[in-house]
Design an enzyme around this catalytic site. Sequence first.
Site, mmCIF file in Angstrom:
data_model
loop_
_atom_site.group_PDB
_atom_site.id
_atom_site.type_symbol
_atom_site.label_atom_id
_atom_site.label_comp_id
_atom_site.label_asym_id
_atom_site.label_seq_id
_atom_site.Cartn_x
_atom_site.Cartn_y
_atom_site.Cartn_z
ATOM 1 N N ASN A 52 22.328 14.279 -19.206
ATOM 2 C CA ASN A 52 21.419 14.472 -18.076
ATOM 3 C C ASN A 52 19.989 14.167 -18.506
ATOM 4 O O ASN A 52 19.582 14.441 -19.641
ATOM 5 C CB ASN A 52 21.541 15.867 -17.455
ATOM 6 C CG ASN A 52 21.504 17.010 -18.439
ATOM 7 O OD1 ASN A 52 21.800 16.858 -19.615
ATOM 8 N ND2 ASN A 52 21.135 18.177 -17.950
ATOM 9 N N GLU A 65 27.147 12.954 -15.894
ATOM 10 C CA GLU A 65 28.329 12.208 -15.449
ATOM 11 C C GLU A 65 27.919 10.893 -14.798
ATOM 12 O O GLU A 65 28.513 9.841 -15.028
ATOM 13 C CB GLU A 65 29.143 13.033 -14.445
ATOM 14 C CG GLU A 65 29.672 14.345 -14.999
ATOM 15 C CD GLU A 65 28.693 15.507 -14.832
ATOM 16 O OE1 GLU A 65 27.468 15.280 -14.843
ATOM 17 O OE2 GLU A 65 29.166 16.641 -14.696
#
Length: 138
Positions: A52, A65
Amino acid sequence: MTISTIQLNDTQRQQLIEAARKVRENAYVPFSHYQVGAALLTPDGDIFTGCNVENSAYGSTICAERTAVVKAVSEGVRQFTAGAVMTRDGGSPCGACRQVMFEFAPDMLVILVDEAGKIHYEGSLRELLPLGFRLDQE
Ligand code: THU
């Protein structure tokens, strides 16, 4: 509808988890201090990773992700068989990340693991995102 789930052997699972652990160290998280690492396995056995990356304009933050998916797709890879996500507590992917993974790999296996290596979930993306949206619905 059948939920078909890929099975990983112990070596593949461990490789994916370790890749998520390693990339998680790169998380840029000055605001939440919540590091996330994601690793996606391709049918060829390659692994794409992402962390992230937060931003002072909070809404511009990108999750781990989606970083991994975008890295792979921008390299011409659109198929994933499995993915591992590591957080401090085995946290679950947000809805946006579930949908972005579903676009490319609705049948992928998802492994959610904490930093101690404890697996909190191992199952299909379809279970995490029932009736996820695709333009080419089966
Ligand atoms: N985050 C992810 O990287 N993936 C998710 O699916 C959920 C949330 C990140 C975004 C933010 O940097 C931090 O976790 C706390 O929300």
